[in-house]
Design an enzyme around this catalytic site. Structure first.
Site, mmCIF file in Angstrom:
data_model
loop_
_atom_site.group_PDB
_atom_site.id
_atom_site.type_symbol
_atom_site.label_atom_id
_atom_site.label_comp_id
_atom_site.label_asym_id
_atom_site.label_seq_id
_atom_site.Cartn_x
_atom_site.Cartn_y
_atom_site.Cartn_z
ATOM 1 N N ASP A 91 41.537 43.541 35.561
ATOM 2 C CA ASP A 91 39.898 43.197 35.182
ATOM 3 C C ASP A 91 39.244 43.566 36.462
ATOM 4 O O ASP A 91 39.050 43.348 37.541
ATOM 5 C CB ASP A 91 40.046 41.782 34.675
ATOM 6 C CG ASP A 91 38.726 41.423 34.752
ATOM 7 O OD1 ASP A 91 37.378 42.144 34.512
ATOM 8 O OD2 ASP A 91 38.508 40.722 35.242
ATOM 9 N N GLU A 125 30.013 43.188 38.992
ATOM 10 C CA GLU A 125 30.364 42.959 36.811
ATOM 11 C C GLU A 125 30.233 41.126 37.964
ATOM 12 O O GLU A 125 29.812 40.164 36.901
ATOM 13 C CB GLU A 125 31.359 43.204 35.929
ATOM 14 C CG GLU A 125 31.105 43.055 34.463
ATOM 15 C CD GLU A 125 32.109 41.722 34.578
ATOM 16 O OE1 GLU A 125 31.784 41.053 33.369
ATOM 17 O OE2 GLU A 125 32.835 41.392 35.574
ATOM 18 N N GLU A 126 31.563 40.560 38.610
ATOM 19 C CA GLU A 126 31.599 39.463 38.428
ATOM 20 C C GLU A 126 30.609 38.747 39.455
ATOM 21 O O GLU A 126 30.681 37.304 39.218
ATOM 22 C CB GLU A 126 33.491 39.162 39.832
ATOM 23 C CG GLU A 126 34.338 40.492 38.436
ATOM 24 C CD GLU A 126 35.134 39.336 37.508
ATOM 25 O OE1 GLU A 126 34.541 38.423 36.913
ATOM 26 O OE2 GLU A 126 35.607 39.690 36.901
ATOM 27 N N ASP A 148 35.613 46.416 28.703
ATOM 28 C CA ASP A 148 36.177 45.158 29.388
ATOM 29 C C ASP A 148 36.976 44.379 28.921
ATOM 30 O O ASP A 148 37.520 44.880 27.700
ATOM 31 C CB ASP A 148 34.634 44.367 30.235
ATOM 32 C CG ASP A 148 34.717 43.227 31.360
ATOM 33 O OD1 ASP A 148 36.527 43.521 31.346
ATOM 34 O OD2 ASP A 148 33.887 43.076 32.189
ATOM 35 N N HIS A 235 42.356 37.566 36.471
ATOM 36 C CA HIS A 235 42.256 36.538 37.349
ATOM 37 C C HIS A 235 43.428 36.765 37.980
ATOM 38 O O HIS A 235 43.097 35.772 39.302
ATOM 39 C CB HIS A 235 41.063 35.837 37.721
ATOM 40 C CG HIS A 235 39.695 36.222 37.098
ATOM 41 N ND1 HIS A 235 38.272 35.437 36.543
ATOM 42 C CD2 HIS A 235 39.128 37.459 36.789
ATOM 43 C CE1 HIS A 235 38.338 35.432 36.758
ATOM 44 N NE2 HIS A 235 37.612 37.194 36.771
#
Length: 270
Positions: A91, A125-126, A148, A235
Site C-alpha cells: 500500500d 496520499e496517507e 489503490d 499497514h
C-alpha cells in the site's frame, strides 16, 4: 501508512547522513514492563523508541543520525503458497508497479492512443492526498483512473457487515461512492465484462480514502473511477496480495485505456 502497534520488536534501518544504520524498536520483556494487573501497556507513539546500540548523543551523531532521519522496516518481499505475495508497503507500491506495467504494455504493443495519457505515482496520499491534489491542478485531466489497495474482509477480526465482502483472488474491486463517476464506473464494468475480467463491487458512503477524492473534485470536476486491489493486513510489514489480482487489475486498466476515446460520452444528461 504504518500501524504503530506492530512496531515493538521490529528491525529497522535509519537512513542517516552517513548511510544506513541498523536499529530495532525496543520493547521491555513481559517480566519487567511497568504495568498494573488490570492493564497491559500497549504500544503507542508516545512510548516507542529506537535502539541502534549508541550509548550517548555523540555516538548517535557520529553515525549520522539526527532528528528527522527517515526510518524503514527491514522486512522484504516473499512468496507464500497458492500464489500469495507478502511484503511491506504494498500500500501503495503495488499501485505504482501496476500503472508502470500498463505503460510498458502500451509501449511494447505499440498502441497509439487518441489522447494524451499521464501515468502518475502520487505522493503523500496517507497524510491528505497532497500529491494527487498538486498533479490534478497541474495537468487538469479530463478523466482519472485511480488504483489503490482495499481491504480483504475475509480474515479474522473484520466485520463484513461494516466493511463489505471483498476477497483476495477474486479480482479487482470497483467502488460506488460520491467521488466515483457513475457513467465512468459503468464503462469500466462493461470493459471488464467484455474482457472476461472478474471484478468485485463495494460501496463507500463518503470519501474513498484514496487519491480519487482529489481528482474527482479538482478544478471544475473530473470524472474519476477507483480500481482497487484486495489486500490483507494493511499497514503492517506483511501486507498480502494475490498474483491473479495483480494481473487482472493491470489488464482492466490496460483495456479501459484502450477502449476510451475522446468521444466517450460521460455526460449524465445525454
Amino acid at each position: 501508512g504504518v500501524d504503530h502497534q506492530i512496531a515493538p520488536g521490529q528491525r529497522v534501518i535509519i537512513h542517516g547522513k552517513k548511510g544506513p544504520v541498523k536499529a530495532v524498536f525496543g520493547w521491555p520483556a513481559i517480566h519487567t514492563r511497568i504495568n498494573t494487573p488490570e492493564k497491559e501497556p500497549a504500544a503507542k507513539v508516545e512510548n516507542l523508541f529506537l535502539d541502534c546500540g549508541a550509548r550517548n548523543k555523540k555516538e548517535i551523531e557520529d553515525l549520522g543520525v539526527k532528528v528527522g532521519s527517515v526510518v524503514t522496516y527491514r522486512d522484504g518481499f516473499d512468496e507464500l503458497a497458492y500464489d500469495y505475495y507478502i511484503g511491506r508497503a504494498f500500500d501503495n507500491r503495488i499501485g505504482g508497479f501496476m500503472i508502470a506495467e500498463v505503460a510498458r504494455l502500451l509501449k511494447e504493443e505499440k498502441k497509439k492512443l487518441p489522447f494524451g495519457l499521464y501515468v502518475v505515482n502520487a505522493v503523500q496520499e496517507e497524510i491528505g492526498l497532497r500529491g494527487a491534489e498538486m498533479i490534478a491542478r497541474r495537468i487538469k485531466p479530463n478523466v482519472a483512473i485511480i488504483t489503490d489497495v482495499t481491504h480483504d474482509t475475509n480474515t479474522p477480526m473484520i466485520n463484513k457487515m461494516i466493511e463489505g465482502d471483498t476477497s483476495c483472488g477474486k479480482g479487482p474491486s470497483l467502488s460506488y461512492g460520491p467521488a466515483v463517476h457513475n457513467k465512468l464506473l459503468q464503462f469500466v464494468e462493461d470493459v471488464a465484462e467484455k474482457a472476461e475480467i472478474p471484478v468485485q463491487l463495494r460501496t463507500v458512503s463518503r470519501s474513498t480514502g484514496t487519491d480519487t477524492d482529489s481528482f474527482a473534485y479538482a478544478n471544475d470536476g473530473c470524472p474519476s473511477v477507483l480500481i482497487s486491489i484486495p489486500l490483507r493486513y494493511m499497514h503492517t510489514t506483511v501486507e498480502m496480495l494475490h498474483r491473479s489480482d495483480i494481473e487482472n487489475t493491470i489488464r482492466l486498466m490496460y483495456e479501459t485505456v484502450l477502449t476510451l476515446t475522446p468521444k466517450t460520452n460521460l455526460s449524465y444528461f445525454s
